[in-house]
Design an enzyme around this catalytic site. Structure first.
Site, PDB file in Angstrom:
ATOM      1  CE1 TYR A  80      18.489  56.157  39.805  1.00 21.17           C
ATOM      2  CE2 TYR A  80      20.334  55.841  39.595  1.00 21.17           C
ATOM      3  CZ  TYR A  80      19.665  55.699  39.458  1.00 21.17           C
ATOM      4  OH  TYR A  80      19.608  54.241  39.545  1.00 21.17           O
ATOM      5  NE  ARG A 137      24.472  49.007  44.143  1.00 22.22           N
ATOM      6  CZ  ARG A 137      22.504  49.323  44.166  1.00 22.22           C
ATOM      7  NH1 ARG A 137      22.648  49.286  45.837  1.00 22.22           N
ATOM      8  NH2 ARG A 137      22.428  50.035  43.027  1.00 22.22           N
TER       9      ARG A 137
HETATM   10  O1  1CP Z   1      29.415  47.458  48.612  1.00 20.50           O
HETATM   11  C1  1CP Z   1      28.792  47.811  48.002  1.00 20.50           C
HETATM   12  O2  1CP Z   1      28.816  47.911  46.425  1.00 20.50           O
HETATM   13  C2  1CP Z   1      27.664  49.008  48.033  1.00 20.50           C
HETATM   14  C3  1CP Z   1      28.044  50.519  47.566  1.00 20.50           C
HETATM   15  C4  1CP Z   1      26.983  51.024  46.681  1.00 20.50           C
HETATM   16  C5  1CP Z   1      27.585  51.215  45.338  1.00 20.50           C
HETATM   17  C6  1CP Z   1      29.175  50.630  44.583  1.00 20.50           C
HETATM   18  C7  1CP Z   1      26.218  51.374  46.687  1.00 20.50           C
HETATM   19  C8  1CP Z   1      25.043  51.493  48.473  1.00 20.50           C
HETATM   20  N1  1CP Z   1      25.125  51.549  45.546  1.00 20.50           N
HETATM   21  C9  1CP Z   1      26.177  51.353  44.792  1.00 20.50           C
HETATM   22  C10 1CP Z   1      25.714  51.808  43.084  1.00 20.50           C
HETATM   23  C11 1CP Z   1      25.045  52.739  43.326  1.00 20.50           C
HETATM   24  N2  1CP Z   1      23.999  53.143  43.230  1.00 20.50           N
HETATM   25  C12 1CP Z   1      24.521  52.132  42.048  1.00 20.50           C
HETATM   26  C13 1CP Z   1      25.392  51.783  40.541  1.00 20.50           C
HETATM   27  C14 1CP Z   1      25.776  50.464  40.330  1.00 20.50           C
HETATM   28  C15 1CP Z   1      24.086  49.276  40.688  1.00 20.50           C
HETATM   29  O3  1CP Z   1      24.308  49.883  39.105  1.00 20.50           O
HETATM   30  O4  1CP Z   1      23.975  48.831  40.482  1.00 20.50           O
HETATM   31  C16 1CP Z   1      22.893  52.742  41.563  1.00 20.50           C
HETATM   32  C17 1CP Z   1      22.565  52.527  39.701  1.00 20.50           C
HETATM   33  C18 1CP Z   1      22.811  53.017  42.367  1.00 20.50           C
HETATM   34  C19 1CP Z   1      21.858  53.547  42.817  1.00 20.50           C
HETATM   35  C20 1CP Z   1      20.424  53.589  43.974  1.00 20.50           C
HETATM   36  N3  1CP Z   1      21.194  53.590  45.090  1.00 20.50           N
HETATM   37  C21 1CP Z   1      19.824  52.052  44.094  1.00 20.50           C
HETATM   38  C22 1CP Z   1      19.193  51.277  42.255  1.00 20.50           C
HETATM   39  C23 1CP Z   1      17.946  51.081  42.449  1.00 20.50           C
HETATM   40  C24 1CP Z   1      17.445  52.671  41.987  1.00 20.50           C
HETATM   41  O5  1CP Z   1      16.249  52.572  42.960  1.00 20.50           O
HETATM   42  O6  1CP Z   1      17.939  53.935  41.610  1.00 20.50           O
HETATM   43  C25 1CP Z   1      19.764  51.648  45.618  1.00 20.50           C
HETATM   44  C26 1CP Z   1      18.757  51.297  46.026  1.00 20.50           C
HETATM   45  C27 1CP Z   1      20.604  52.866  46.168  1.00 20.50           C
HETATM   46  C28 1CP Z   1      20.931  52.797  47.393  1.00 20.50           C
HETATM   47  C29 1CP Z   1      21.580  52.040  48.078  1.00 20.50           C
HETATM   48  N4  1CP Z   1      22.972  52.232  47.442  1.00 20.50           N
HETATM   49  C30 1CP Z   1      23.913  51.423  48.266  1.00 20.50           C
HETATM   50  C31 1CP Z   1      22.881  50.570  48.992  1.00 20.50           C
HETATM   51  C32 1CP Z   1      23.168  50.009  50.178  1.00 20.50           C
HETATM   52  C33 1CP Z   1      21.564  51.288  49.182  1.00 20.50           C
HETATM   53  C34 1CP Z   1      20.636  50.280  50.103  1.00 20.50           C
HETATM   54  C35 1CP Z   1      20.110  51.361  51.048  1.00 20.50           C
HETATM   55  C36 1CP Z   1      19.940  50.915  52.092  1.00 20.50           C
HETATM   56  O7  1CP Z   1      20.038  50.541  53.115  1.00 20.50           O
HETATM   57  O8  1CP Z   1      18.008  50.666  51.899  1.00 20.50           O
END
Ligand code: 1CP
Length: 336
Positions: free
Chosen positions: A147, A23
């Site tokens: 999910y 991330r």
């Molecule tokens: O540099 C990077 O790694 C960012 C790219 C990235 C990746 C690899 C994002 C952007 N998401 C992910 C993968 C991801 N998404 C995972 C696997 C990694 C992990 O376990 O941390 C998971 C579980 C998700 C699901 C997800 N999407 C979450 C997790 C929390 C939940 O409620 O299930 C969240 C917060 C998101 C949205 C998201 N994805 C990425 C970002 C930067 C965000 C936040 C969105 C925003 O800007 O508000």
């Protein structure tokens, strides 16, 4: 050309331990928050110029050894036309709960469903120009199913567990469709320039060993095989699975992502010694003082043992992480 990361994936000698951060593009960066104030999350993911820009943001601040394309693990579900929103995590409009829900899912080819991901990767390879290798990624079938069935990220994933025990063949059918769709998606990424693929199994820690054997092993192994067939190394990150690492090792990945709940040297031994490992600093350490970050990061580097170790956090970086903490981390790993 900086190929430390790819050399470590192959367990070749490196001049120092390569480093990237799960991330690494995202909410802890002020420039990301600024861009997101103007464009919503899905727009950023679906606009190649914006997704590429966000991918490059951490590279401008920190000397990292790999880039990871900006997208979400739910992105390839555009192939199934599954409606969802993000706040901040994914929320599926109509969770998959029945056999009929699963039977209705028909995947379009990834090339048709998410051409913007391929375009993002092509832009990034051009812009990076060998400065760092480019990682693509996808969710593991189990975590995507979690999910889709639960509808959102939720402690324990009880709706998914209920399906597991009440209607096992429904879950198996869903996993099978997701495995094929993810295999198609990673092939598209490799063709468009991804030089390694990380498979995120963020929620696999909720399964018992028996359920790992029944629901996780085969789909994951099939996906790993598909990635390797497209010619790039594969990293499998099974978050929360330290108690079943012997089972995890059977998926046949090149690199295993390790969370922070186990010392890295112990993890490597439990994996059978051979594969490369990635990890595993507790992301919460970055909320503490610099001296503690330095001590803990140096310990991870030492336990990683040099060859076949890629430094990373044990899970994604927290949005509230101070930039100075990341600077201290990068300094320590590069100098250690
Ligand atoms: O540099 C990077 O790694 C960012 C790219 C990235 C990746 C690899 C994002 C952007 N998401 C992910 C993968 C991801 N998404 C995972 C696997 C990694 C992990 O376990 O941390 C998971 C579980 C998700 C699901 C997800 N999407 C979450 C997790 C929390 C939940 O409620 O299930 C969240 C917060 C998101 C949205 C998201 N994805 C990425 C970002 C930067 C965000 C936040 C969105 C925003 O800007 O508000």
């Amino acid at each position: 050309m900086n190929d430390r990361f790819l050399r470590a994936c192959r367990r070749e000698p490196v001049d120092r331990t390569p480093l990237w951060i799960m991330r690494q593009a995202g909410r802890y960066l002020p420039e990301y928050r600024e861009l997101r104030a103007k464009a919503d999350f899905l727009t950023v993911c679906r606009t190649p110029e914006l997704a590429a820009e966000v991918t490059l943001q951490p590279l401008r601040r920190f000397q990292l050894d790999a880039s990871i394309m900006f997208a979400d693990i739910m992105t390839p579900l555009d192939a199934f036309d599954i409606a969802m929103t993000f706040n901040p995590g994914p929320k599926v409009a109509q969770p998959i709960r029945t056999r009929a829900d699963v039977d209705r899912l028909h995947a379009k080819p990834a090339e048709e469903a998410v051409p913007y991901v391929a375009e993002t990767l092509r832009i990034l390879r051009r812009e990076l120009d060998g400065r760092t290798p480019l990682i693509g990624f996808c969710g593991a079938p189990f975590t995507i199913a979690a999910y889709l069935v639960q509808g959102e990220g939720k402690e324990g994933f009880n709706a998914l567990k209920k399906m597991m025990f009440e209607a096992p063949s429904t879950l198996e059918a869903l996993l099978e469709k997701l495995t094929l769709a993810m295999a198609d998606y990673v092939r598209l990424q490799a063709k468009a320039g991804a030089q390694a693929i990380q498979i995120f199994d963020s929620w696999v820690g909720v399964v018992s060993p028996e359920d790992w054997d029944r629901y996780v092993l085969e789909p994951t192994k099939a996906l790993v095989t598909a990635v390797r067939a497209s010619g790039v190394p594969v990293i499998y990150f099974a978050n929360g699975a330290t108690t079943i690492l012997d089972r995890v090792a059977a998926v046949g990945a090149d690199v295993y992502g390790i969370d922070w709940r186990i010392p890295l040297d112990e993890a490597r031994a439990r994996l059978g010694g051979a594969p490369a490992v990635q990890g595993n600093l507790d992301p919460a350490v970055l909320l503490g003082p610099v001296a503690e970050i330095e001590r803990r990061a140096a310990d991870v580097v030492r336990r990683g043992g040099g060859k076949g170790h890629i430094f990373n956090l044990g899970h994604g970086i927290f949005p509230e992480t101070p930039i100075e903490s990341v600077e201290a981390l990068v300094r320590t790993v590069r100098g250690a």
